[in-house]
Design a protein around this motif. Structure first.
Motif, PDB file in Angstrom:
ATOM      1  N   LEU A  65      -3.120  10.413 -27.853  1.00 24.53           N
ATOM      2  CA  LEU A  65      -4.583  10.564 -27.904  1.00 24.53           C
ATOM      3  C   LEU A  65      -5.170  10.122 -26.587  1.00 24.53           C
ATOM      4  CD1 LEU A  65      -5.701   9.318 -31.408  1.00 24.53           C
ATOM      5  CD2 LEU A  65      -5.943  11.560 -30.408  1.00 24.53           C
ATOM      6  N   PHE A 105      -3.688  28.529 -25.330  1.00 24.08           N
ATOM      7  CA  PHE A 105      -2.569  27.619 -25.138  1.00 24.08           C
ATOM      8  C   PHE A 105      -2.873  26.276 -25.779  1.00 24.08           C
ATOM      9  CE2 PHE A 105      -0.669  24.195 -22.669  1.00 24.08           C
ATOM     10  CZ  PHE A 105       0.668  24.545 -22.701  1.00 24.08           C
ATOM     11  N   PHE A 133      -5.855  17.442 -33.876  1.00 26.03           N
ATOM     12  CA  PHE A 133      -7.316  17.551 -33.958  1.00 26.03           C
ATOM     13  C   PHE A 133      -7.917  17.393 -32.565  1.00 26.03           C
ATOM     14  CE2 PHE A 133     -11.139  15.693 -36.501  1.00 26.03           C
ATOM     15  CZ  PHE A 133     -11.923  16.717 -36.026  1.00 26.03           C
ATOM     16  N   THR A 134      -7.505  16.316 -31.903  1.00 23.39           N
ATOM     17  CA  THR A 134      -8.050  16.069 -30.577  1.00 23.39           C
ATOM     18  C   THR A 134      -7.735  17.215 -29.631  1.00 23.39           C
ATOM     19  OG1 THR A 134      -7.462  13.795 -31.025  1.00 23.39           O
ATOM     20  CG2 THR A 134      -8.210  14.295 -28.823  1.00 23.39           C
ATOM     21  N   GLU A 135      -6.494  17.663 -29.685  1.00 20.10           N
ATOM     22  CA  GLU A 135      -6.103  18.731 -28.777  1.00 20.10           C
ATOM     23  C   GLU A 135      -6.889  20.002 -29.070  1.00 20.10           C
ATOM     24  OE1 GLU A 135      -4.117  18.622 -26.140  1.00 20.10           O
ATOM     25  OE2 GLU A 135      -4.463  20.754 -25.794  1.00 20.10           O
ATOM     26  N   ILE A 157      -1.510  14.822 -36.893  1.00 20.77           N
ATOM     27  CA  ILE A 157      -2.795  15.463 -37.162  1.00 20.77           C
ATOM     28  C   ILE A 157      -3.889  14.962 -36.231  1.00 20.77           C
ATOM     29  CG2 ILE A 157      -2.657  16.378 -39.488  1.00 20.77           C
ATOM     30  CD1 ILE A 157      -3.267  13.574 -40.468  1.00 20.77           C
ATOM     31  N   ASP A 158      -3.861  13.673 -35.945  1.00 16.59           N
ATOM     32  CA  ASP A 158      -4.888  13.152 -35.044  1.00 16.59           C
ATOM     33  C   ASP A 158      -4.788  13.811 -33.676  1.00 16.59           C
ATOM     34  OD1 ASP A 158      -6.576  10.607 -35.873  1.00 16.59           O
ATOM     35  OD2 ASP A 158      -4.718  10.643 -37.041  1.00 16.59           O
ATOM     36  N   VAL A 159      -3.565  13.860 -33.180  1.00 15.80           N
ATOM     37  CA  VAL A 159      -3.369  14.467 -31.868  1.00 15.80           C
ATOM     38  C   VAL A 159      -3.753  15.933 -31.926  1.00 15.80           C
ATOM     39  CG1 VAL A 159      -1.723  14.797 -30.022  1.00 15.80           C
ATOM     40  CG2 VAL A 159      -1.505  12.843 -31.502  1.00 15.80           C
ATOM     41  N   LEU A 187       0.993  23.241 -33.006  1.00 14.50           N
ATOM     42  CA  LEU A 187       2.341  22.692 -32.957  1.00 14.50           C
ATOM     43  C   LEU A 187       2.319  21.209 -33.299  1.00 14.50           C
ATOM     44  CD1 LEU A 187       5.104  23.826 -32.352  1.00 14.50           C
ATOM     45  CD2 LEU A 187       4.801  23.195 -29.981  1.00 14.50           C
ATOM     46  N   PHE A 188       1.331  20.501 -32.768  1.00 17.18           N
ATOM     47  CA  PHE A 188       1.205  19.083 -33.079  1.00 17.18           C
ATOM     48  C   PHE A 188       1.036  18.883 -34.574  1.00 17.18           C
ATOM     49  CE2 PHE A 188      -0.832  18.144 -28.700  1.00 17.18           C
ATOM     50  CZ  PHE A 188       0.409  18.177 -28.124  1.00 17.18           C
ATOM     51  N   VAL A 240      -9.952  20.155 -30.249  1.00 20.19           N
ATOM     52  CA  VAL A 240     -11.305  19.994 -29.721  1.00 20.19           C
ATOM     53  C   VAL A 240     -11.288  20.082 -28.197  1.00 20.19           C
ATOM     54  CG1 VAL A 240     -13.232  18.415 -29.520  1.00 20.19           C
ATOM     55  CG2 VAL A 240     -12.044  18.616 -31.673  1.00 20.19           C
ATOM     56  N   VAL A 241     -10.307  19.383 -27.619  1.00 21.14           N
ATOM     57  CA  VAL A 241     -10.289  19.301 -26.152  1.00 21.14           C
ATOM     58  C   VAL A 241      -9.717  20.572 -25.535  1.00 21.14           C
ATOM     59  CG1 VAL A 241      -9.185  18.142 -24.229  1.00 21.14           C
ATOM     60  CG2 VAL A 241     -10.205  16.821 -26.031  1.00 21.14           C
ATOM     61  N   VAL A 295      -0.860  24.594 -28.874  1.00 25.57           N
ATOM     62  CA  VAL A 295      -0.276  23.255 -28.803  1.00 25.57           C
ATOM     63  C   VAL A 295      -0.791  22.419 -29.956  1.00 25.57           C
ATOM     64  CG1 VAL A 295      -0.104  21.173 -27.430  1.00 25.57           C
ATOM     65  CG2 VAL A 295       0.022  23.351 -26.324  1.00 25.57           C
ATOM     66  N   ILE A 333     -13.360  21.808 -25.043  1.00 28.99           N
ATOM     67  CA  ILE A 333     -13.962  21.206 -23.849  1.00 28.99           C
ATOM     68  C   ILE A 333     -13.369  21.786 -22.567  1.00 28.99           C
ATOM     69  CG2 ILE A 333     -14.403  19.048 -22.667  1.00 28.99           C
ATOM     70  CD1 ILE A 333     -15.806  19.092 -25.272  1.00 28.99           C
ATOM     71  N   VAL A 334     -12.032  21.844 -22.530  1.00 26.23           N
ATOM     72  CA  VAL A 334     -11.415  22.370 -21.302  1.00 26.23           C
ATOM     73  C   VAL A 334     -11.844  23.806 -21.075  1.00 26.23           C
ATOM     74  CG1 VAL A 334      -9.227  23.013 -20.279  1.00 26.23           C
ATOM     75  CG2 VAL A 334      -9.477  20.785 -21.292  1.00 26.23           C
ATOM     76  N   GLN A 341     -12.587  12.166 -30.995  1.00 21.76           N
ATOM     77  CA  GLN A 341     -12.772  13.502 -31.542  1.00 21.76           C
ATOM     78  C   GLN A 341     -14.236  13.739 -31.896  1.00 21.76           C
ATOM     79  OE1 GLN A 341     -10.459  11.289 -32.324  1.00 21.76           O
ATOM     80  NE2 GLN A 341      -8.589  12.229 -33.142  1.00 21.76           N
TER      81      GLN A 341
END
Lengths: 151, 508, 156, 107, 499, 81
Positions: A88, F36, F54-56, F50-52, F43-44, F58-59, F40, F63-64, C41
């Motif tokens: 994270l 991509f 979710f973050t991925e 799940i946390d990763v 895949l996570f 969103v990001v 990813v 965002i990216v 998040q």
């Protein structure tokens, strides 16, 4: 034969990660367009994250959220939350760097009107006179005159 | 191996620092030449007196020491006035007084620029020289050694002409490289012995370093001290550095810089390696070959020079190697001769440089061929010059005879016949390059001007600021031949140091 | 970005959508203790809502939503909430970030930790939201066209 | 990053050697998903409690929060998270420093 | 007292958060004052920490009260305290010096500048203090982001060079992270102290060796170790002077610190030395860097670029000392890092002063008039140059002295030769500058007219705020030189227990 | 955990990565990058992070992508490679 299959089964995820890393590194080092370099960077960082997430993985384990039904004392029941947490942080670090990379890229475009590396290098090698000034300062005159400066 | 009985004394430090303290004063009085030069003279006198007070104890075999602080882990920064140090310090500080007087005359007579910088650097380099003399260990030695390099650099480039700057670069390149190699050698010695303290008889012992390693180590040291003492082929900076003003050449290239190199040779041979190690590993052969070659080659090259200062410079190169040669004999006479040559050569060569400078300032002549008949115009100057020449050839009644006598007898005792031959041959060569000058000066007619009068007509002696010092040094040269032990007891000290190095058991 | 859409429908839709996204973002922050999600998040979702408005209405028009001028100080404030909490704990004698050391009457240590984490998450959310918006604003700012509100002043 | 040909070849070679290094290294890693890999051990090689196992076992008791990742993020390793926030802040400041212009220049 | 390890970086980071408040104008002194206060406070804390760690042993600070394998641990031992002290002291002095130039070169983005500067220093102290590998990565990225931003200020090409630095820096940090990943998967911990215990216990696999290699390469990129130094010269040259002055002295040193940590406290030194021989490789890279950097520095006419290349060379010395992997070599490496920090800061300050008064820092355009106009700056230049060359009694000599001793102990004759050679090369490029400044370049005779002209060129020395920091650093080079034995016995030797 | 799904995601990942790097139109590149990121994230999540994930999501996808598009708007859309 089945040994080989098993071997591949154990390793293919790692190989995919290595492949992604190399693709990303290739993009960062050999792409001419600065945008593409950033894309390479994104790929590279994500492959790194993928490695850690793979490290956290256990067969037959559940997500690291406590389920009253599943005994937390049996560690095998849950995925390892530590790499998840680390990643994270790594994702956030990644997006921060990407943001700064884009900011620099925009600045380069403002200064030079191009984001192709070979053209940039040409322009850097034959600098125009105004390159020598401090482009962002408000006192180009001051720094160019030898008597300038405040006491 | 008699280590010296040491006692606490701050005098070595004050003797070292006094001229460094004078530097800010000299800089501050830059606009008032009289005051500035007074400071120089006062510092010189104080320094000499301070060194002199150390003499009785040194004669008694006691060394005043002050450990200031630990300069590197396990190594102290300490100043110790052991007999050999006092010996060298006496020569350097004594001649500084005379050179200061002479400098004043020279600089004013020549209307040089940047005199303040000149006097400041001069004072600083004297500090460094005394520091070298009183260094108790190699690391302290190297600190002052490098300081000397830096302090003399402004003197070499004094005129700031292209030639001077080139000479300065060469000087720096040689001296810095030498210092570096010496640092490397020091580090090696430190790792092998765990100490860097100068000890009579040497700190290295057999088996501490492998045989080839020992040779390599000695070469490192030899290059380190050899550059300053002009051992060939490391000498070439010296003649080029003669672009400096003559007092600089006189003091630095007859006394301070080159003598600190020669002093270093004796220190290295007698106090770091020691005669035993030298003999065991055949290191003295290396030194003997290097110095013998240098003596002959330098004399031959000196013959080719027509510029007076360059001829003197090559003569210096040759004579410095006498000292190294004396050390390489590893006999008592050899050491005494070498050490005595430090002092005798100093008085003689400084006389010659003073003369060359006086001639140059007064008549703007520096080529030997232009000096026909000058003896009649400047009898005192050229008289002193003659005395110096006689001394360097090794003839009595000048003190050069004393040191040469010991060197030759040392060579005979060590049965190193080639070296004896070298010494005798070089005496002849010395005669061959000095006597023509004397001959021209006194026995030839000067050039005629268009109106038929001699160029020397109306030319008298240079200013007394210059003539008096050079006469004095000339007189001293003669005086020391008859009374080598008076009044500064050079001979006694040299004997004493030799005994310490050789282990005290040798009869004289 | 530089050519904001003039369409009313798009504006309406994006505004509505942004509201939902932001509500969801707040939910993600608050509910991070029980389900995936948390400060980062949630903060990113909050930022996404604002960025949506920024993109549809243009940077100048959407300033009232979150002015650029206060975005950076707010990001700093979010970080200060986080770091400051740790400093506050020092005064209670605990190690840095040791929420359990704060004596809150009537609360078990784990519950204190629970709320400590919550405060931290809020700080993260604030910092991330405003930080990302600030980055975006700096990026889309054109060099010569401008509005009157360009980064004037901080919170002085 | 001067893309002369020699440097390009050199770059490709180093990339290739990195690939080989990674493949060899990856080959020695524990098999994927093994529950007793070193990273998951309850008692690790140093004889201490393994961090990952401890988080699973005690996160709820320590912070009354079921989501272990949140607890690790917000409590056990909150200093990392603080660093993460500072990174975002740093990025914002960096963009500010790089891109933000003076008002009068923009008019 | 016990909170010092966390307070040192947190004071800086908190200060960086407060520094952004305030008007965007050149007359806004608030960020500067906040930055100065932050740096000063953390410097004071570092001094206390240094004394404490030496007299009463290292502090292991458990963040959140959690025991090390679970929580993050900060370690304040003599080594880390020493580097903290070095970073904060030099940064505070540099900050003081740069204030005037920042207002000129950074203009109205002053709050962001000081915030970034504080974050840079805070991140670096964090790197130094942390005992957790991943935490180190986070702090590495904080300081890197700040340095990208700082190095992007300045001339037009600065953005390009900063972008290049960003790409390579990210590769470096990511490779380091990859190394952590391998280590974590093979050994199962992130805590340095614990890993040091565990690594000898587990069988050596390709994964662990690869982890070591990747970490060294990654950190080597950050450190600008020879073949990986490509980003450094441009980045330092084009950046604004105050930013370069801030980043150049401390940035690469901290990477060197990480290398020492990895070599000494993470992997067993024998493993690194005999097992995979990484120390040897690092030593050779350092030696190559020394020669390459020095040679490149000689060919430059831009003083800033010359100093940048010289940084490559100086980093090479540190790597060489680390590569020797014996106590003397490491003492030499740490002392050289310390010395170089002060020297390079001083030299970049001199360069800034030249820019400030003369409007250029072209070596070929410097002449004796520069010295007449700025005597004190030139004196500082002289002292710092002598120290860079390594002449006694400056600190530069003594750091090389320990390196030499280390070389001899190790029997590394090639390294010894490199050290000696590089000293000469250093002498070439520094005496070249000194000659320009102190001697009349035209080679013409000096006459009365010139002397009057020189005196008429009244002193145009920089203001006290810029001059005194320069002089303080120059003076400290001498003081440190005299005090080096004290530093070594009291602070450096406790760092490296004899193994 | 379905490893057919995982291989599919891996292949998708490599494809999007290569497309993102090789596209001549940077907007395509931006979209591929977002894809991509989203792959990813999937895949996570398939690996239980799940946390990763979710973050991925969103990001990486959000965002990216937004940053990328913003950067393209400020610079240029075409590229040679």
């Amino acid at each position: 034969m089945s040994d080989l299959l098993e071997y591949v089964q154990d390793r293919y995820a790692y190989w995919a990660i290595v492949l992604l890393m190399i693709i990303g590194l290739y993009g960062m080092l050999f792409k001419n367009n600065l945008h593409k370099k950033v894309v390479g960077m994104i790929i590279f960082q994500n492959s790194m994250i993928l490695l850690f997430v793979t490290a956290a993985f256990k067969w037959d384990a559940t997500v690291p959220v406590r389920d009253p039904e599943i005994d937390v004392q049996v560690v095998e029941n849950y995925l390892n939350p530590l790499p998840h947490t680390l990643m994270l942080t790594a994702i956030v670090v990644g997006v921060a760097i990407v943001g700064v990379a884009f900011a620099l890229l925009i600045k380069i475009y403002d200064n030079y009107g191009t984001i192709e590396e070979d053209e940039l290098l040409n322009k850097l090698e034959s600098p125009s006179p105004e390159d020598d000034g401090d482009c962002d300062t408000n006192d180009t005159q001051r720094s160019s005159s030898p008597k300038g400066g405040s006491a | 191996m008699s280590a010296y009985e040491t006692y606490f004394s701050t005098v070595p430090f004050w003797a070292m620092i006094v001229s460094a303290v004078a530097v800010p004063l000299i800089l501050a009085f830059g606009r008032k030449p009289n005051l500035r030069e007074a400071v120089t003279l006062i510092a010189a006198v104080i320094k000499f007196v301070l060194v002199l007070t150390l003499l009785p104890d040194a004669l008694a075999g006691r060394a005043g020491e002050w450990v200031l602080f630990e300069i590197a882990e396990g190594i102290d920064f300490s100043l110790r006035a052991d007999p050999f140090g006092v010996f060298f310090a006496l020569i350097a500080s004594g001649l500084w007084i005379l050179t200061s007087c002479y400098s004043i005359g020279y600089m004013r007579g020549h209307a040089e620029k940047k005199q303040t910088r000149y006097f400041a650097s001069f004072a600083l380099s004297l500090s460094a020289t005394i520091g070298i003399a009183f260094s108790a260990n190699l690391l302290t030695f190297i600190v002052f050694y490098e300081l000397l390099t830096l302090a003399t650099y402004p003197l070499v480039v004094h005129s700031e002409s292209k030639k001077a700057i080139a000479a300065g670069r060469q000087y720096l390149a040689y001296a810095l490289s030498a210092g570096l190699l010496m640092v490397a050698g020091m580090a090696w010695v430190y790792m092998a012995t765990g100490t860097l303290e100068f000890t009579p008889g040497g700190i290295l012992e057999e088996g501490m370093v492998s045989a080839s390693g020992m040779k390599f180590l000695f070469v490192l040291f030899l290059i380190g001290v050899g550059v300053k003492s002009g051992i060939m082929p490391l000498h070439s900076w010296l003649p080029n550095a003669m672009v400096a003003p003559t007092p600089v050449s006189a003091l630095l290239h007859a006394v301070a810089v080159v003598k600190s190199g020669a002093f270093g040779v004796v220190r290295v041979v007698g106090f770091v390696f020691g005669p035993e190690v030298m003999a065991t590993y055949g290191l003295n052969i290396i030194l003997a070959v290097a110095s013998g070659t240098t003596i002959i080659l330098a004399s031959l090259i000196a013959l080719q020079q027509t510029n007076l200062k360059r001829r003197l410079a090559y003569s210096t190169v040759g004579h410095l190697s006498y000292i190294a040669l004396g050390a390489s004999l590893l006999t008592a006479e050899g050491f005494i001769g070498g050490m005595m040559h430090i002092s005798t050569h100093a008085t003689m060569k400084i006389t010659l440089f003073f003369c060359a400078g006086a001639i140059f300032v007064h008549t703007h002549k520096s080529d030997i061929r232009e000096l026909d008949g000058i003896g009649r115009a400047m009898p005192w100057t050229l008289g002193a010059f003659t005395i110096g020449s006689l001394g360097l050839v090794g003839l009595p009644p000048v003190n050069g005879f004393i040191s040469k006598w010991f060197l030759v007898s040392g060579g005979i005792e060590a049965q190193m016949w080639p070296l004896v031959v070298v010494l005798l041959l070089s005496g002849l060569l010395n005669a061959a390059y000095f006597f023509p000058i004397v001959h021209r000066a006194f026995f030839r007619e000067g050039e005629k001007r268009a109106d038929g009068r001699s160029v020397w007509e109306g030319v008298g002696e240079a200013s007394p600021w210059m003539v008096v010092p050079l006469t004095l040094t000339g007189a001293m040269s003669v005086f020391f031949c008859f009374f080598p032990d008076l009044p500064l007891r050079f001979f006694t000290i040299a004997t004493r140091v030799t005994q310490d190095i050789m282990g005290g058991g040798l009869p004289l | 970005m530089t050519n904001p859409s003039q369409s009313l429908i798009i504006k309406m839709v994006s505004r509505t959508l942004a509201t939902f996204i932001q509500v969801f973002g707040i939910y993600v922050i608050i509910h991070g203790h029980y389900s995936p999600g948390g400060g980062f998040q949630g903060g990113a979702l909050l930022a996404a809502g604002i960025l949506l408005i920024r993109m549809t209405e243009g940077r100048e028009e959407s300033q009232p939503t979150l002015a650029t001028a206060i975005a950076t100080p707010l990001a700093s404030l979010g970080a200060v909430i986080f770091a400051g909490l740790g400093v506050v704990i020092l005064f209670f004698g605990g190690n840095y970030m040791d929420y359990g050391a704060v004596p809150v009457p009537g609360m078990e240590v784990p519950v204190v930790r629970y709320y400590g984490i919550l405060i931290v998450e809020v700080g993260i959310g604030l910092a991330v939201m405003t930080g990302l918006v600030s980055i975006f604003d700096d990026m889309v700012r054109t060099n010569r066209q401008s509005g009157p509100d360009m980064g004037r002043g901080g919170m002085s | 990053m001067d893309m002369s040909k020699g440097k390009k070849i050199l770059g490709f070679l180093s990339l290739l050697s990195l690939t080989i290094l990674l493949l060899v290294a990856v080959d020695s890693l524990p098999k994927r998903g093994l529950p007793d890999a070193p990273a998951h051990q309850v008692i690790n090689a140093a004889g201490n409690t393994g961090a990952g196992a401890y988080f699973i076992q005690s996160a709820y008791e320590d912070a009354a929060t079921p989501n272990m990742v949140t607890v690790v993020l917000g409590d056990y390793r909150s200093f990392d998270t603080l660093g993460e926030v500072v990174v975002v802040f740093a990025a914002a400041i960096a963009c500010y420093l790089i891109l933000r212009r003076r008002e009068d220049e923009e008019k | 007292m016990n909170h010092i390890p966390v307070l040192i970086p947190m004071v800086l980071l908190l200060a960086s958060m407060f520094a952004v408040f305030g008007k965007r104008s050149q007359e806004n002194y608030l960020p500067f004052l906040v930055a100065l206060a932050g740096m000063g406070l953390s410097a004071v804390l570092s001094i206390i920490g240094m004394v404490h760690s030496v007299t009463e042993g290292p502090i292991h600070y458990h963040l959140g009260g959690w025991q090390p394998p679970m929580g993050i641990e900060l370690i304040l031992d003599p080594l880390s305290a020493f580097f903290c002290l070095m970073i904060t002291l030099v940064a505070a002095v540099v900050l003081l010096h740069g204030e005037e130039r920042v207002r000129i070169e950074v203009g109205d983005r002053i709050p962001a500048y000081y915030s970034s500067a504080l974050m840079l220093v805070g991140g670096l102290t964090g790197i130094v203090l942390t005992g957790d590998l991943f935490n180190l990565y986070v702090f590495l990225e904080i300081s890197s982001l700040a340095s990208y931003a700082l190095l992007a200020t300045g001339r037009k090409p600065a953005a390009v060079s900063a972008f290049r630095y960003l790409i390579l820096g990210t590769i470096g940090a990511s490779l380091y992270l990859l190394g952590i990943g391998f280590l974590f998967m093979e050994v199962g911990s992130l805590n340095m102290t614990e890993l040091a215990v565990m690594i000898p216990e587990v069988p050596v696999t390709a994964g662990i060796a690869a982890a070591a290699v990747l970490m060294v390469v990654g950190i080597g990129l950050k450190m600008a170790l020879f073949p990986l130094h490509g980003w450094l010269p441009d980045a330092y040259t084009f950046a604004s002077s105050p930013a370069t002055t801030l980043v150049a002295p401390i940035g690469t040193k901290v990477a060197a610190y990480v290398l020492i940590r990895i070599f000494l406290f993470l992997f067993a030194i024998d493993f690194m030395k005999e097992g995979i021989q990484l120390t040897t490789i690092v030593g050779w890279m350092g030696a190559a860097g020394v020669v390459w950097g020095s040679v490149m520095a000689i060919t430059q006419r831009d003083m800033k670029r010359m100093l940048a290349y010289s940084s490559v060379a100086q980093v090479g010395y540190i790597a060489l000392g680390i590569g020797l992997a014996n106590p003397l070599g490491l003492i030499g490496a740490v002392l050289h890092a310390f010395a170089h920090c002060f020297m390079k800061a001083c030299l970049f300050m001199v360069q800034t002063n030249f820019l400030h008064r003369l409007g250029h820092y072209d070596i070929f355009r410097l002449d004796h008039r520069t010295r007449v106009a700025m005597p004190w700056t030139c004196a500082a230049l002289a002292v710092a140059s002598l120290s860079m060359i390594g002449l006694p009694p400056t600190i530069g000599f003594f750091s090389k002295w320990y390196l030499l001793l280390g070389c001899i102990e190790e029997g590394a004759w090639v390294f010894l030769a490199v050290l000696l050679l590089s000293t000469l090369l250093n002498a070439v490029y520094f005496f070249r500058v000194l000659e320009k400044v102190y001697l009349r370049s035209d080679g013409e005779a000096y006459d009365d007219h010139d002397e009057e002209a020189d005196q008429a060129t009244s002193s145009r020395e920089v203001s006290a705020a810029m001059l005194y920091p320069t002089l303080v650093l120059a003076g400290s080079l001498l003081v440190l030189g005299f005090a080096n034995a004290w530093i070594v016995t009291h602070f450096l030797q406790p760092m490296f227990p004899v193994w | 955990m379905n490893w057919v799904l995982e291989i599919f995601l891996d292949i998708l990942l490599l494809t999007t990565a290569i497309v993102a790097l090789q596209a001549k139109d940077l907007m395509t590149s931006a979209v591929a990058t977002a894809a991509f990121g989203f792959t990813v994230a999937l895949l996570f999540i398939s690996m239980g992070a799940i946390d990763v994930g979710f973050t991925e999501a969103v990001v990486g996808a959000g965002i990216v992508g937004v940053f990328f598009v913003a950067a393209i708007y400020r610079t240029t859309r075409k590229t040679k490679d």
